[in-house]
Design an enzyme around this catalytic site. Structure first.
Site, PDB file in Angstrom:
ATOM      1  N   ASP A 209       0.557  44.336 -50.215  1.00  0.00           N
ATOM      2  CA  ASP A 209       1.745  44.355 -49.372  1.00  0.00           C
ATOM      3  C   ASP A 209       1.510  45.251 -48.155  1.00  0.00           C
ATOM      4  O   ASP A 209       1.932  46.407 -48.125  1.00  0.00           O
ATOM      5  CB  ASP A 209       2.989  44.778 -50.156  1.00  0.00           C
ATOM      6  N   TYR A 212       4.276  43.103 -44.476  1.00  0.00           N
ATOM      7  CA  TYR A 212       5.562  42.475 -44.758  1.00  0.00           C
ATOM      8  C   TYR A 212       5.929  41.469 -43.662  1.00  0.00           C
ATOM      9  O   TYR A 212       7.093  41.310 -43.296  1.00  0.00           O
ATOM     10  CB  TYR A 212       6.674  43.514 -44.917  1.00  0.00           C
ATOM     11  N   ASN A 242       2.143  40.163 -52.994  1.00  0.00           N
ATOM     12  CA  ASN A 242       2.920  38.927 -52.891  1.00  0.00           C
ATOM     13  C   ASN A 242       3.375  38.631 -51.468  1.00  0.00           C
ATOM     14  O   ASN A 242       3.558  37.469 -51.091  1.00  0.00           O
ATOM     15  CB  ASN A 242       4.125  38.978 -53.827  1.00  0.00           C
ATOM     16  N   HIS A 336      10.941  44.197 -61.108  1.00  0.00           N
ATOM     17  CA  HIS A 336       9.695  43.461 -61.368  1.00  0.00           C
ATOM     18  C   HIS A 336       9.206  43.603 -62.806  1.00  0.00           C
ATOM     19  O   HIS A 336       7.997  43.612 -63.060  1.00  0.00           O
ATOM     20  CB  HIS A 336       8.592  43.909 -60.394  1.00  0.00           C
ATOM     21  N   HIS A 363       3.820  47.064 -55.746  1.00  0.00           N
ATOM     22  CA  HIS A 363       4.864  46.089 -56.068  1.00  0.00           C
ATOM     23  C   HIS A 363       6.216  46.728 -56.385  1.00  0.00           C
ATOM     24  O   HIS A 363       7.226  46.368 -55.778  1.00  0.00           O
ATOM     25  CB  HIS A 363       4.410  45.197 -57.226  1.00  0.00           C
ATOM     26  N   VAL A 364       6.263  47.641 -57.339  1.00  0.00           N
ATOM     27  CA  VAL A 364       7.501  48.359 -57.642  1.00  0.00           C
ATOM     28  C   VAL A 364       7.640  49.492 -56.636  1.00  0.00           C
ATOM     29  O   VAL A 364       6.748  50.337 -56.519  1.00  0.00           O
ATOM     30  CB  VAL A 364       7.499  48.910 -59.076  1.00  0.00           C
ATOM     31  N   HIS A 365       8.765  49.537 -55.929  1.00  0.00           N
ATOM     32  CA  HIS A 365       8.930  50.484 -54.830  1.00  0.00           C
ATOM     33  C   HIS A 365       9.386  51.851 -55.337  1.00  0.00           C
ATOM     34  O   HIS A 365      10.501  52.308 -55.076  1.00  0.00           O
ATOM     35  CB  HIS A 365       9.903  49.923 -53.797  1.00  0.00           C
TER      36      HIS A 365
END
Length: 472
Positions: A209, A212, A242, A336, A363-365
């Protein structure tokens, strides 16, 4: 200690100042009208779906809200290089990547160890891509070297100013990695990069990522310009997330068009057939970048490649093994949940049997550090898992963790920040997580780590380990 500030590109004493959308003046709005239109859907999304500002856990620290989107304009001529970044290629070479609007610009890098004196030069390749009505600038990739370790080089791209500089990593310990996931291009991104830049390091690792852009291709250009002051002076090694997929049915069914064109990594050097997964070695450390969004089951090319790559590591010469991927295999955040589970089931045994030391995910913020784990249980011979998807993304923080906390999770916090892994020698390393606190970075978590290759108990084969566990 070597100062990062001395490696700032010589054409400017400070990084270019990104512009926030709400504060652009009328003249700039007219000049950048197209870029502003491109950002409108994202701004609309942020207005319709604002992020909550406070965490729901028991920590009293006030969480940072999502930052405003930054658009970094192009302020050089068509022939001058922009979006310059570097990446490692083997142990003695560096790839220099940049973009020009001039379609006839030469893919040439001149370099040397003294400013303004270029004793060597190399030429490379150029490419471009089209995504619907967008056509990229000319993307240049030039591999230079052989280079000396721990040495500052000055360089320019396409025989054109400005001059840049970078420092090569050391050939042995100690070495320091910065790890940042889910970077994006917001005000918090700028804060994270500023904090990263405030202390020296050798290699930047990004587990997915990046920009964005999400198919809005001008955002890739804006991101490249935002990170150039940092990515042009230290190697950035990345893997996809993603938000890099950018699939459009029938027209772009394979995805990763922009990512593969703009951020080529040294996959061929590790016998990989895809830019989506690869490995490299630096200073007696083996780093594996896995692809969460390409096939990974036991019949896949990635699985076969990983099996071979792990088998070929000499832990006497390379005592540390680190893995990065995007979707975490272990996660106690509500966000997620389970998205990395199928990959864990497919590949966890490979990592465990090879005594991988650490696994970093994005992925997990939020930030979360686990103990050493294997198959959902604490295991002193398993990797230490870290989620660090808190670089500064525009979607905001993942604020809700599961309760009660899992005994496997040793520290978790929903804040933006970055991590540092300093490997001191063959046996010991120190990991620290630095919370963004706007004006300064606060060291909020840290732990000493012993390499599994130095552990007598973990040097046994899996069968021997099972017997030892039974005896206990």
């Amino acid at each position: 200690m070597y100062s990062l500030s001395s490696a700032t590109p010589l054409y400017n004493s400070s990084p270019p100042t990104p512009r926030t959308i709400p504060t652009l003046n009328k003249k700039m709005m007219m000049r950048k009208h197209r870029k502003s239109l491109m950002a409108f859907p994202i701004l609309l999304h942020l207005l319709l779906f604002p992020q909550p500002l406070l965490s729901q856990d028991n920590n009293n620290f006030v969480r940072q809200p999502a930052g405003q989107l930054l658009i970094t304009p192009h302020e050089r001529s068509h022939s001058e290089p922009q979006q310059v970044h570097i990446s490692l290629v083997g142990k003695e070479n560096m790839r220099v990547s940049w973009i020009t609007q001039d379609k006839h610009a030469e893919s040439l890098v001149e370099y040397g160890t003294k400013s303004g004196q270029y004793s060597a030069k190399a030429t490379g390749e150029q490419t471009s891509y089209q995504y619907f009505f967008y056509t990229s600038g000319l993307i240049h990739n030039v591999v230079i070297g052989p280079l000396q370790p721990a040495t500052t080089y000055y360089y320019r791209c396409g025989a054109s100013p400005p001059e840049f500089s970078f420092r090569t990593p050391p050939s042995n310990f100690p070495i320091e990695f910065v790890v940042v996931g889910d970077l994006g291009q917001t005000e918090w991104t700028a804060s994270t990069l500023k904090h990263v830049d405030s202390s020296d390091y050798d290699v930047f690792l990004l587990p997915g990522d990046l920009s964005y852009a999400d198919s809005q291709q001008p955002l890739w250009d804006s991101f490249g310009r935002l990170v150039e002051p940092y990515a042009s002076k230290r190697p950035w090694m990345v893997t996809e997330g993603n938000h890099e997929i950018e699939i459009f049915p029938i027209i772009y069914p394979q995805g990763f068009e922009a990512y593969n064109a703009r951020w080529p990594m040294p996959f061929q050097q590790s016998a990989s057939t895809s830019n989506l997964y690869y490995s490299f070695e630096v200073a007696s450390t083996h780093v594996i970048m896995l692809g969460s969004y390409t096939d990974f089951d036991a019949q896949s090319e990635q699985y076969t490649w990983l099996q071979s790559d792990l088998k070929n590591i000499d832990r006497v010469k390379t005592p540390w093994v680190i893995v990065l991927l995007h979707a975490p295999w272990y996660n106690t955040n509500e966000a997620h949940q389970g998205e990395g589970e199928s990959m864990r089931l497919a590949m966890e045994d490979l990592l465990y049997n090879a005594h991988v030391d650490l696994v970093f995910a994005g992925h997990v913020h939020a930030y979360e550090r686990f103990t050493r784990i294997y198959d959902n249980k604490a295991d002193s011979c398993g990797p230490m898992y870290v989620t660090i998807g808190d670089g500064g993304n525009r979607e905001g923080l993942a604020l809700t963790f599961k309760n009660p906390p899992s005994p496997l999770s040793l520290y978790r916090e929903s804040s933006f920040g970055h991590g540092r892994l300093r490997i001191l020698n063959e046996t010991h390393a120190h990991w620290s997580w630095h919370r963004n606190n706007d004006s300064n970075a606060v060291v909020a978590d840290g732990v000493w780590i012993e390499s599994l290759s130095s552990s007598k108990a973990c040097s046994k084969t899996p069968d021997q380990q099972n017997v030892a566990n039974e005896e206990l």
